[in-house]
Design a protein around this motif. Sequence first.
Motif, PDB file in Angstrom:
ATOM      1  N   SER A 196       0.831  -1.043   0.087  1.00 60.85           N
ATOM      2  CA  SER A 196       0.034   0.039   0.127  1.00 60.85           C
ATOM      3  C   SER A 196       0.972   1.133  -0.038  1.00 60.85           C
ATOM      4  CB  SER A 196      -0.851  -0.042   1.301  1.00 60.85           C
ATOM      5  OG  SER A 196      -1.610  -0.969   1.308  1.00 60.85           O
ATOM      6  N   VAL A 197       2.074   1.256   0.723  1.00 58.49           N
ATOM      7  CA  VAL A 197       2.714   2.605   0.817  1.00 58.49           C
ATOM      8  C   VAL A 197       3.528   2.689  -0.416  1.00 58.49           C
ATOM      9  CG1 VAL A 197       4.954   3.367   1.940  1.00 58.49           C
ATOM     10  CG2 VAL A 197       3.072   2.262   3.317  1.00 58.49           C
ATOM     11  N   ARG A 198       3.986   1.337  -1.111  1.00 61.46           N
ATOM     12  CA  ARG A 198       4.719   1.586  -2.356  1.00 61.46           C
ATOM     13  C   ARG A 198       3.778   2.001  -3.393  1.00 61.46           C
ATOM     14  NH1 ARG A 198       7.443  -3.749  -4.360  1.00 61.46           N
ATOM     15  NH2 ARG A 198       5.502  -4.156  -4.359  1.00 61.46           N
ATOM     16  N   GLY A 199       2.477   1.623  -3.529  1.00 62.33           N
ATOM     17  CA  GLY A 199       1.755   1.937  -4.272  1.00 62.33           C
ATOM     18  C   GLY A 199       1.224   3.661  -4.297  1.00 62.33           C
ATOM     19  N   PHE A 200       0.990   4.136  -2.967  1.00 66.11           N
ATOM     20  CA  PHE A 200       0.974   5.528  -2.529  1.00 66.11           C
ATOM     21  C   PHE A 200       2.208   6.122  -3.197  1.00 66.11           C
ATOM     22  CE2 PHE A 200       1.124   9.022   0.159  1.00 66.11           C
ATOM     23  CZ  PHE A 200       0.234   9.602  -0.231  1.00 66.11           C
ATOM     24  N   MET A 201       3.295   5.787  -2.932  1.00 66.19           N
ATOM     25  CA  MET A 201       4.389   6.623  -3.480  1.00 66.19           C
ATOM     26  C   MET A 201       4.618   6.547  -4.950  1.00 66.19           C
ATOM     27  SD  MET A 201       5.481   7.855  -0.731  1.00 66.19           S
ATOM     28  CE  MET A 201       7.180   8.285  -0.546  1.00 66.19           C
TER      29      MET A 201
ATOM     30  N   SER B  19       2.185   6.603  -6.974  1.00 74.37           N
ATOM     31  CA  SER B  19       1.054   7.410  -7.508  1.00 74.37           C
ATOM     32  C   SER B  19       1.289   8.750  -7.396  1.00 74.37           C
ATOM     33  CB  SER B  19      -0.107   6.976  -7.047  1.00 74.37           C
ATOM     34  OG  SER B  19      -0.329   7.604  -5.726  1.00 74.37           O
ATOM     35  N   GLY B  20       2.290   9.110  -6.550  1.00 75.08           N
ATOM     36  CA  GLY B  20       2.639  10.549  -6.197  1.00 75.08           C
ATOM     37  C   GLY B  20       3.957  11.022  -6.994  1.00 75.08           C
TER      38      GLY B  20
ATOM     39  N   ALA C 267      -4.542  10.771 -15.986  1.00 74.24           N
ATOM     40  CA  ALA C 267      -4.864  10.545 -14.680  1.00 74.24           C
ATOM     41  C   ALA C 267      -3.602  10.448 -13.939  1.00 74.24           C
ATOM     42  CB  ALA C 267      -5.969   9.192 -14.580  1.00 74.24           C
ATOM     43  N   ALA C 268      -2.697   9.554 -14.475  1.00 70.77           N
ATOM     44  CA  ALA C 268      -1.557   9.491 -13.601  1.00 70.77           C
ATOM     45  C   ALA C 268      -0.943  10.868 -13.359  1.00 70.77           C
ATOM     46  CB  ALA C 268      -0.713   8.552 -14.627  1.00 70.77           C
TER      47      ALA C 268
END
Length: 175
Positions: free
Chosen positions: A11-16, A18-19, A130-131
């Motif tokens: 989850s953290v890796r996905g959040f990072m 996406s940002g 969107a990305a």
Amino acid sequence: MMLYLMDIWDSVRGFMASGGDVLWLVAAVLFLMWVLMLERFWYLNLIAPKEHQGIITAWSEREDSTSWHAHRIREAWVSQAKQDMNARMLIIKTLVAICPMIGLLGTVTGMIQVFDVMAVHGTSNARMMAAGISMATMPTMAGMVAALSGVFFSTRLDAKMKISMEKLKDSLPHH
């Protein structure tokens, strides 16, 4: 337990991801800010009381506490205690202040990516845009959350330091 930690890491890796890269910079600044704030809390609660007690003991053992020289010595001790207590607070406040600016840097880089996608693929490809929009909004949000947490705790830290200094001054009577 290990599976749970893997899910959190994903989850953290996905959040990072996406940002974008700017989000890693926000995380680094946030980590440094919190390390410094925790160090100041540790100092204020464990080290400073012992130092203040040493100053109070040294003052009470003085035979002369009323002369001009004694007052200057008292002022010097209080000033040194205040300087020790405020160490690294300017760095903490600076890190708090730059968190939103780093988030805005993420906004700019994300929008550049959106414009790049628009230039290459046109405005009809919403998925590709969107990305970039995610890269524009996530660092801004993270920078603001980091700054808010820093403002709240650094303000509490400042207030606690002021109270501690007032207690020290009150414990050093001068006539």
